[in-house]
Design a protein around this motif. Structure first.
Motif, PDB file in Angstrom:
ATOM      1  N   ARG A 221     -16.219  27.672  43.257  1.00 44.32           N
ATOM      2  CA  ARG A 221     -17.184  27.207  42.271  1.00 44.32           C
ATOM      3  C   ARG A 221     -17.638  28.323  41.337  1.00 44.32           C
ATOM      4  O   ARG A 221     -17.767  29.477  41.731  1.00 44.32           O
ATOM      5  CB  ARG A 221     -18.361  26.481  42.916  1.00 44.32           C
ATOM      6  N   VAL A 222     -17.815  27.935  40.099  1.00 50.47           N
ATOM      7  CA  VAL A 222     -18.232  28.858  39.051  1.00 50.47           C
ATOM      8  C   VAL A 222     -19.377  28.220  38.284  1.00 50.47           C
ATOM      9  O   VAL A 222     -19.526  26.990  38.274  1.00 50.47           O
ATOM     10  CB  VAL A 222     -17.085  29.151  38.060  1.00 50.47           C
ATOM     11  N   ASP A 223     -20.158  29.072  37.642  1.00 51.46           N
ATOM     12  CA  ASP A 223     -21.247  28.564  36.827  1.00 51.46           C
ATOM     13  C   ASP A 223     -20.788  28.640  35.375  1.00 51.46           C
ATOM     14  O   ASP A 223     -20.497  29.716  34.860  1.00 51.46           O
ATOM     15  CB  ASP A 223     -22.489  29.430  37.060  1.00 51.46           C
TER      16      ASP A 223
ATOM     17  N   SER B 272      -8.897  32.102  31.808  1.00 59.23           N
ATOM     18  CA  SER B 272      -8.334  31.427  32.984  1.00 59.23           C
ATOM     19  C   SER B 272      -8.827  32.181  34.213  1.00 59.23           C
ATOM     20  O   SER B 272      -8.488  33.341  34.412  1.00 59.23           O
ATOM     21  CB  SER B 272      -6.803  31.450  32.910  1.00 59.23           C
ATOM     22  N   LEU B 273      -9.637  31.505  35.022  1.00 60.01           N
ATOM     23  CA  LEU B 273     -10.334  32.219  36.101  1.00 60.01           C
ATOM     24  C   LEU B 273      -9.496  32.282  37.378  1.00 60.01           C
ATOM     25  O   LEU B 273      -8.785  31.343  37.718  1.00 60.01           O
ATOM     26  CB  LEU B 273     -11.677  31.552  36.392  1.00 60.01           C
TER      27      LEU B 273
ATOM     28  N   GLY C 243     -10.967  23.513  36.080  1.00 60.67           N
ATOM     29  CA  GLY C 243     -10.333  24.585  35.324  1.00 60.67           C
ATOM     30  C   GLY C 243      -8.851  24.588  35.598  1.00 60.67           C
ATOM     31  O   GLY C 243      -8.287  23.522  35.795  1.00 60.67           O
ATOM     32  N   PRO C 244      -8.197  25.751  35.656  1.00 63.12           N
ATOM     33  CA  PRO C 244      -8.812  27.085  35.736  1.00 63.12           C
ATOM     34  C   PRO C 244      -9.303  27.630  34.393  1.00 63.12           C
ATOM     35  O   PRO C 244      -9.910  28.688  34.373  1.00 63.12           O
ATOM     36  CB  PRO C 244      -7.673  27.947  36.282  1.00 63.12           C
TER      37      PRO C 244
ATOM     38  N   GLY D 102      -6.710  37.884  32.469  1.00 64.49           N
ATOM     39  CA  GLY D 102      -6.513  39.166  33.140  1.00 64.49           C
ATOM     40  C   GLY D 102      -7.601  39.366  34.161  1.00 64.49           C
ATOM     41  O   GLY D 102      -8.200  38.392  34.641  1.00 64.49           O
ATOM     42  N   PRO D 103      -7.904  40.595  34.528  1.00 66.18           N
ATOM     43  CA  PRO D 103      -8.990  40.829  35.486  1.00 66.18           C
ATOM     44  C   PRO D 103     -10.320  40.293  34.939  1.00 66.18           C
ATOM     45  O   PRO D 103     -10.524  40.263  33.721  1.00 66.18           O
ATOM     46  CB  PRO D 103      -9.036  42.361  35.601  1.00 66.18           C
ATOM     47  N   ALA D 104     -11.185  39.878  35.847  1.00 64.63           N
ATOM     48  CA  ALA D 104     -12.452  39.248  35.436  1.00 64.63           C
ATOM     49  C   ALA D 104     -13.244  40.140  34.481  1.00 64.63           C
ATOM     50  O   ALA D 104     -13.814  39.661  33.500  1.00 64.63           O
ATOM     51  CB  ALA D 104     -13.279  38.905  36.670  1.00 64.63           C
ATOM     52  N   VAL D 105     -13.269  41.426  34.746  1.00 64.72           N
ATOM     53  CA  VAL D 105     -14.054  42.328  33.898  1.00 64.72           C
ATOM     54  C   VAL D 105     -13.489  42.331  32.470  1.00 64.72           C
ATOM     55  O   VAL D 105     -14.231  42.310  31.491  1.00 64.72           O
ATOM     56  CB  VAL D 105     -14.051  43.761  34.472  1.00 64.72           C
TER      57      VAL D 105
END
Lengths: 283, 493
Positions: free
Chosen positions: A228-230, A212-213, A242-243, A190-193
């Protein structure tokens, strides 16, 4: 190819589109995504595959209107085609028997959760689905999710349907009730938050939590690095690594700030498109 | 002039020392547009320049060309005013002359071998190539060359960059049925997404691709081989007899310094793809946005770094600084690109390297801290290695950083392609003819060599096309791998 066979508005600004894509349908697995462009001037938009029918050679996408390109996508009619559609991209979900799985779907996240929930359900796992939205009118696919869940909990922020509150409340309760440690894994999409707080909720219970980003992307094939993600101190690419990632290891603040890089430009391009659209339709 | 250097032509030519200058857009004007910088020769200028050529009996320039264009032949035709014939002469060995005339590093290839260049300016071969190709196209005189009768053999080309386009162009003429698979929504690979409009107008790439289409090459866009279709399926289900892989390097490198994931820090590949392929320079007419910095830092000293810096300048940056860790002498960019960047006011800060980025509360980059370097002893590349000077750092304000330090091997296709041997850097191991360890699969360009140039990729495509044709004519011959070009080179030293 990429011809729209059916479409419907599931909720305000949320559209379901069934598109002809035999090559993609043949390879699609839960968790995969595609990149679409509405027209030659459009942006490349990543969308998780919400359903697929290998026999009919179709895939189903669910998208929310947020900017000019998603608005254009939503306005394409049955019989028209996307300018571009590529996929399936990313790594598929690792669907392995986990005993009990909890699927948390926030808002438009109900769509990508559905094929994953179904896969676990068909595998014989016990599926508990927690579906949340801001209000009743934004809920969709409740019947589909219910059909692949042994337990289906619905929450709305304003209490207009189901439980009033956030998805994290029932998530915590379900984990607390789980005395025999049957829950093998939690999915939160869902939403990142929302994903951030789901991961924070599950962490003290030590339950594996997959998210799932929805990073901003360009090509979707690992060429640009925009997504890119950490993850656990390591820089990874959402599109090829990913995702889906371990929600306990994602640097959420970084993800959220990277999602907002183009906030102002997106508003500007949407406004420009709307003006143009109204101009064309005023005459 | 020494006797040995003299042309053995009919009569001794008067040597003209300086090449005919090519008109260019004024720097003050061009930093406000994306139009091409060099404007090209007029027919008179082209003829005057072509007449400078000594027409050597044993021309060295051809040896300097990776695709062995008949340089004295086409230059002589230009001198005689036979421009269309000149273009066709080039096209006998090079199907993309308008592109090569613009982006080849002639100064290290054909022009480096030119006898005139020993004492004076070498003949401006690249400019003449560009002129001939442009003339033929602009006059609408492009003709399709004759094709061999159909062989019934199907060849798949993966990737539509310079290597893939060359393979397709050569094999279609030999009668094979060629299909190119491209992952993006437009064909051309790096020619479309990487090289900016002001250096290579996209309509030229489109027209060269269109030429291949008219010859009968099929192009399937939006197809990611390894994802939508696997290599096995190309053979088993789609019925291809041979596959050429020319997907490019395609994995951006970062430096892994703190703050590199802040907003406003791009790989050059993302920045240029947004600007060129997605036309973010025309935002909001095009939907794809891009961060337009006022104080831009570009990390790296290659052609891609110059392209990124000059693009940022055109997108309104007040100040663009190139940070390069070695000195001017080691910069890999072409002299012409460095010169153009300098004319456009790009600042060069040499012998320094970023060590940390810091951002604001929104997570956007605001400063870069750099380490100053000095040159130590040479490294394995033969260039002097940059060594940090202890305690010497400085900080610059910046709101856009573009990391242009090269690319690695994108594993998307290769990890789905069993039986294809990779080298230790993840690039495909191919022999001198482009053969991989898997029967009927060739590879060439950056996915074999790592980041290189358009013309080297085309050269690899040419070599592979020759061998693919040979293989398709004798399909039962054993698949023998010869040593790789690299192995040959190291055994010779």
């Amino acid at each position: 190819m990429a011809r729209i066979l059916a479409k419907s508005e599931l909720a305000p600004k949320i559209h379901e589109i069934v598109v002809e894509a035999p090559r993609i349908a043949r390879k699609a697995l839960p968790g995969h995504f595609v990149v679409v462009m509405p027209d030659e001037h459009g942006e490349r938009i990543p969308l998780t595959i919400a359903d697929f029918d290998r026999h009919q050679g179709t895939i189903t996408l669910v998208m929310m209107v947020v900017g000019a390109s998603t608005l254009k996508l939503s306005r394409l009619e049955v019989g028209q085609s996307f300018y571009a559609l590529i996929g399936p991209l990313g790594k598929p979900s690792e669907v392995e028997a986990a005993g009990t799985v909890v699927m948390v779907a926030g808002g438009v996240g109900a769509a990508p959760v559905y094929p994953i929930a179904r896969a676990f359900y068909e595998l014989g796992d016990r599926v508990i689905t927690i579906q949340g939205a801001r209000s009743r009118e934004l809920l969709f696919w409740t019947d589909r999710l219910a059909a692949v869940s042994h337990r289906h909990i619905i929450t709305t922020d304003d209490g207009s349907f189901g439980r009033k509150g956030l998805v994290t409340d029932p998530l915590r309760e379900v984990l607390e009730e789980d005395r025999d440690k049957a829950i093998g894994c939690v999915y939160a999409i869902g939403p990142a938050v929302m994903m951030k707080f789901c991961a924070r909720t599950t962490e003290p219970f030590g339950v594996k939590t997959v998210v799932s980003l929805n990073s901003i992307m360009v090509d979707g094939t690992g060429m640009c690095g925009g997504c890119r993600v950490d993850v656990g101190g390591q820089t990874l690419f959402t599109c090829v690594d990913g995702p889906e990632f371990d929600g306990h290891r994602v640097d959420w603040d970084l993800l959220i700030s990277r999602q907002n890089i183009y906030h102002e430009q997106e508003a500007c391009s949407l406004e420009k498109y709307l003006q143009q659209f109204q101009g064309e339709h005023a005459t | 002039m020494k006797e040995a250097d003299q042309p053995q032509g009919k009569k001794k030519k008067k040597v003209i020392k300086h090449r005919v200058a090519m008109p260019e857009q004024d720097p003050e004007v061009r930093i406000r547009n994306f139009d091409e910088v060099p404007l090209g020769y007029t027919p008179e200028q082209a003829q005057a320049e072509a007449r400078r050529c000594l027409q050597c009996k044993k021309p060295k320039c051809i040896d300097g060309c990776p695709v062995a264009v008949d340089i004295p032949g086409f230059v002589d035709l230009v001198a005689e005013g036979k421009f269309v014939e000149a273009a066709r002469r080039i096209k006998q060995t090079n199907c993309l002359p308008a592109i090569c005339g613009r982006v080849c590093p002639q100064e290290t290839q054909c022009e480096a071998q030119c006898i005139l260049g020993k004492k004076h300016d070498p003949a401006a071969i690249g400019r003449l190539e560009r002129f001939a190709a442009d003339y033929e196209r602009e006059q609408g005189l492009v003709e399709l060359p004759p094709k061999a009768p159909p062989t019934g053999k199907k060849v798949a080309v993966v990737g539509s960059g310079p290597a893939g386009l060359t393979v397709a162009g050569d094999l279609i003429l030999l009668g094979h049925d060629v299909t190119i698979f491209e992952a993006f929504h437009k064909p051309g690979g790096v020619l479309m997404y990487g090289i900016p409009e002001f250096r290579l107008p996209k309509r030229i790439v489109e027209e060269e691709v269109d030429y291949l289409r008219r010859l009968g090459v099929r192009i399937e866009l939006n197809q990611v081989i390894g994802k939508s279709i696997t290599l096995d399926e190309l053979f088993d289900e789609e019925g291809f007899d041979a596959v050429f892989i020319g997907v490019g390097a395609g994995l951006p490198r970062f430096m892994n310094v703190p703050g590199e994931n802040l907003g406003g820090v791009y790989s050059a590949s993302e920045y240029l793809t947004r600007a060129n392929l997605m036309k973010a320079f025309a935002f909001p007419d095009y939907d794809t946005p891009i961060v337009c910095g006022r104080h831009v830092c570009v990390i790296g000293g290659g052609n891609v770094a110059m392209d990124a810096a000059r693009t940022a300048r055109r997108l309104g940056a007040e100040e663009v600084t190139i940070l390069y860790r070695r000195s001017r002498q080691e910069m890999p960019a072409r002299a012409e690109e460095i010169h153009h960047a300098e004319e456009e006011g790009i600042v060069f800060r040499l012998l320094c390297s970023p060590i940390e980025y810091t951002g604001d509360e929104r997570g956007m980059v605001r400063q870069v801290r750099c380490q100053q370097m000095e040159l130590g002893p040479p490294d394995e590349s033969g260039r002097r290695r940059p060594v940090p000077i202890p305690g010497a750092t400085f900080t610059l304000d910046t709101d856009l950083v573009i990391v242009a330090i090269g690319s690695g091997a994108n594993p998307l296709l290769t990890q789905q392609a069993p039986g294809i041997k990779l080298n230790r850097w993840g690039y495909i191991a191919a022999d001198q003819r482009g053969r991989t360890s898997r029967r009927a699969v060739w590879a060439g360009g950056d996915i074999v060599t790592g980041s290189a140039t358009v013309i080297l990729a085309m050269g690899a495509g040419k070599t592979a096309a020759r061998d693919i044709h040979h293989y398709l004519s004798n399909p039962d011959a054993p698949w023998v791998e010869e040593p790789s070009a690299q192995e040959v080179a190291s055994s010779e030293t």
